[in-house]
Design an enzyme around this catalytic site. Structure first.
Site, PDB file in Angstrom:
ATOM      1  N   GLU A 171      -7.418  -5.532  10.591  1.00 36.83           N
ATOM      2  CA  GLU A 171      -6.445  -4.465  10.847  1.00 36.83           C
ATOM      3  C   GLU A 171      -7.034  -3.248  11.550  1.00 36.83           C
ATOM      4  OE1 GLU A 171      -4.074  -3.395   7.448  1.00 36.83           O
ATOM      5  OE2 GLU A 171      -3.425  -5.429   7.074  1.00 36.83           O
ATOM      6  N   GLU A 359      -3.001 -12.276   5.683  1.00 38.91           N
ATOM      7  CA  GLU A 359      -2.568 -11.504   4.514  1.00 38.91           C
ATOM      8  C   GLU A 359      -1.052 -11.465   4.485  1.00 38.91           C
ATOM      9  OE1 GLU A 359      -4.086  -7.502   4.039  1.00 38.91           O
ATOM     10  OE2 GLU A 359      -6.115  -8.167   4.556  1.00 38.91           O
TER      11      GLU A 359
HETATM   12  S1  NCW Z   1      -3.340  -0.447   3.295  1.00 40.45           S
HETATM   13  C1  NCW Z   1      -2.909  -1.848   3.990  1.00 40.45           C
HETATM   14  N1  NCW Z   1      -3.173  -3.022   3.377  1.00 40.45           N
HETATM   15  C2  NCW Z   1      -3.297  -3.248   1.995  1.00 40.45           C
HETATM   16  C3  NCW Z   1      -4.785  -3.315   1.684  1.00 40.45           C
HETATM   17  O1  NCW Z   1      -5.031  -3.606   0.350  1.00 40.45           O
HETATM   18  C4  NCW Z   1      -5.538  -4.317   2.528  1.00 40.45           C
HETATM   19  O2  NCW Z   1      -6.908  -4.062   2.478  1.00 40.45           O
HETATM   20  C5  NCW Z   1      -5.064  -4.235   3.958  1.00 40.45           C
HETATM   21  O3  NCW Z   1      -5.622  -5.276   4.715  1.00 40.45           O
HETATM   22  C6  NCW Z   1      -2.629  -4.547   1.872  1.00 40.45           C
HETATM   23  O4  NCW Z   1      -2.942  -5.133   3.148  1.00 40.45           O
HETATM   24  C7  NCW Z   1      -3.548  -4.191   4.008  1.00 40.45           C
HETATM   25  N2  NCW Z   1      -2.297  -1.880   5.127  1.00 40.45           N
HETATM   26  C8  NCW Z   1      -1.916  -0.767   5.848  1.00 40.45           C
HETATM   27  C9  NCW Z   1      -0.617  -0.293   5.435  1.00 40.45           C
HETATM   28  C10 NCW Z   1      -0.186   0.844   6.224  1.00 40.45           C
HETATM   29  C11 NCW Z   1       0.365   1.931   5.396  1.00 40.45           C
HETATM   30  C12 NCW Z   1       1.233   2.795   6.203  1.00 40.45           C
HETATM   31  C13 NCW Z   1       1.011   4.221   5.925  1.00 40.45           C
HETATM   32  C14 NCW Z   1       2.050   5.094   6.563  1.00 40.45           C
HETATM   33  C15 NCW Z   1       1.643   5.737   7.822  1.00 40.45           C
END
Ligand code: NCW
Length: 453
Positions: A171, A359
């Site tokens: 990501e 994921e």
């Molecule tokens: S934070 C996120 N995640 C979660 C995390 O546990 C994992 O490590 C990541 O690969 C679950 O999957 C991913 N993703 C980003 C979310 C974006 C949040 C949006 C915030 C608002 C601007």
């Protein structure tokens, strides 16, 4: 309840079911065996950054409990485990000395997976940048991309003979925009110029890392994991449709276009290109190397409306209201059709290799009651989304596997330990693991598929 056996019958026999985690979120042991601080150790120490000022010092104590955690993964019946490697354990200061004890840990882990007939899917970067590299500017510095290439080489020389697949980044949208523009993730910057530098140097680091993997371990399938966004227009108006295209460029295109086409998106470039760092000759060719697979992390759609504010900065969009009333405990809209339309849209736009859903999962914070965790909404979320993956397979899309996020509850970044994504519940006081109702259901599904391939 969707019968796991009926769902299993919609997937080919060689489809891979796995579970995923990330180093900083589960390992703990933040000072053990020569590990030095990452940007997340520093960030979580700062007031006001992470819920409850939680940190990764202990997390799920996986660094010490890895053997019983591997037994747990085996009990879950899955064929593959996706984990990440902590750069600050391997090259603790980012550049300079290599830490053999850090390599030994992942050596044991990979051997432990093999001994249990579980495939090893490693990610090289899931956000734990060595803190020392901030002295050079972290991801806003070109030197960090070079340091990442060297770290890649060190990892592959040690583990490359046993990895079943490797991803460079998890990501990059998060480690670029969320970390440098929105200020929510470490290092907490809120600056477009910094973010644009982080963008190009992250893309460059991906390309340099692919080169190192191909050099050292030519047989290991290489990929990149992207949390692509399904940027759905909030209305049918021309303005919202144009906004959704700009949002696509900004949130997806800035990664997909250089990696899969060797260029940055046109509208994005004309709006913000002059604020990017110098793109040196050859950079785009380094970034645009063939990949063996790509990973999609999907949770929720992005709904987009035009931002009519005069002079609004690109992509000049605002959030549009959700269509589905259902949200998970972290507030993310549940909308499975977007997983399917997103994959379709991306294959229409780009010449993509085979895809893993690296994921997918849901945050629900149910606790243990009477020895059980009744998390029916998570089970339903998995069933609905897997149904869409099965539809994609039926329609001929090259879907190769699916990793549930996550094996167990863990450090949910800015949300600390408050938000739980696990198929397995973790009691952070006792470190007792309890398989949730959704975990048992996922196990029944995974057990329908052969192991050890
Ligand atoms: S934070 C996120 N995640 C979660 C995390 O546990 C994992 O490590 C990541 O690969 C679950 O999957 C991913 N993703 C980003 C979310 C974006 C949040 C949006 C915030 C608002 C601007």
């Amino acid at each position: 309840m969707i019968d796991p056996k009926a769902l299993a019958s919609r997937f080919p026999g060689d489809f891979l079911f796995g579970v995923a985690t990330a180093s900083f979120q589960i390992e703990g042991a933040s000072k053990a065996d020569g590990r030095k601080a990452s940007i997340w150790d520093a960030f979580s120490n700062m007031p006001g950054r992470v819920f409850g000022r939680h940190n990764g010092d202990v997390a799920c104590d996986h660094y010490n409990r890895w053997e019983s955690d591997l037994d747990l993964i085996q009990d879950m019946g899955v064929s593959a485990y996706r984990f990440s490697i902590a750069w600050p354990r391997i090259v603790p200061e980012g550049t300079g000395p290599i830490n053999e004890k850090g390599l030994d840990f992942y050596d044991r882990l990979v051997d432990g997976l093999k001994a249990r007939g579980i495939m090893a899917y490693a990610t090289l970067y899931h956000w734990d940048l060595p803190l020392s590299l901030m002295g050079e500017g972290g991801w806003t510095a070109r030197s960090t991309a070079q340091a990442f290439q060297r770290y890649t080489k060190v990892v592959m020389e040690r583990l490359g003979d046993r990895l079943d697949a490797v991803a460079t980044f998890n990501e990059p949208w998060c480690s670029v925009w969320l970390s440098h523009l929105y200020g929510i993730h470490a290092p907490g910057e809120r600056n477009m110029d910094a973010a644009l530098h982080a963008l190009h140097y992250t893309n460059l680091a991906h390309g340099l890392s692919v080169q190192a993997i191909r050099d050292v371990s030519p047989k290991v399938p290489v990929g990149l994991v992207l949390n692509a966004h399904e940027t759905l227009p909030g209305s049918e108006s021309d303005a919202d449709r144009a906004a959704s295209e700009r949002a696509h460029q900004f949130h997806n295109g800035v990664f997909f276009d250089p990696v899969f086409k060797g260029e940055y998106p046109a509208e994005f470039l004309s709006a913000l290109g002059h604020r990017m760092p110098v793109i040196e000759e050859g950079d785009l060719a380094i970034i645009n190397q063939p990949l063996d697979w790509w990973g999609l992390n999907y949770y929720t759609p992005m709904r987009v409306a035009d931002d009519p504010t005069p002079g609004a900065e690109f992509p000049a969009t605002v959030g549009a209201p959700p269509v589905s009333k259902v949200t998970t405990d972290i507030g993310w809209e549940v909308y499975a059709p977007a997983l399917k339309s997103l994959v379709e849209r991306l294959y229409a736009r780009y010449d993509l290799p085979p895809c893993y859903i690296t994921e997918n999962g849901a945050c629900y914070n149910m606790e243990v009651e009477g020895g059980e965790v009744d998390d029916q909404p998570r089970l339903d979320y998995y069933a609905e989304h897997l149904d869409k993956v099965a539809d994609l397979i039926t329609e001929g899309y090259p879907m190769q596997g699916y990793f549930a996020w996550s094996l167990m509850d863990n450090f949910e970044w800015a949300e600390g330990y408050k938000m739980r994504f696990g198929l397995v519940h973790v009691d952070y006081d006792s470190q007792v693991r309890t398989i949730k109702k959704s975990g048992k259901w996922y196990r029944d599904l995974a057990l329908e598929f052969p192991k050890g391939n």
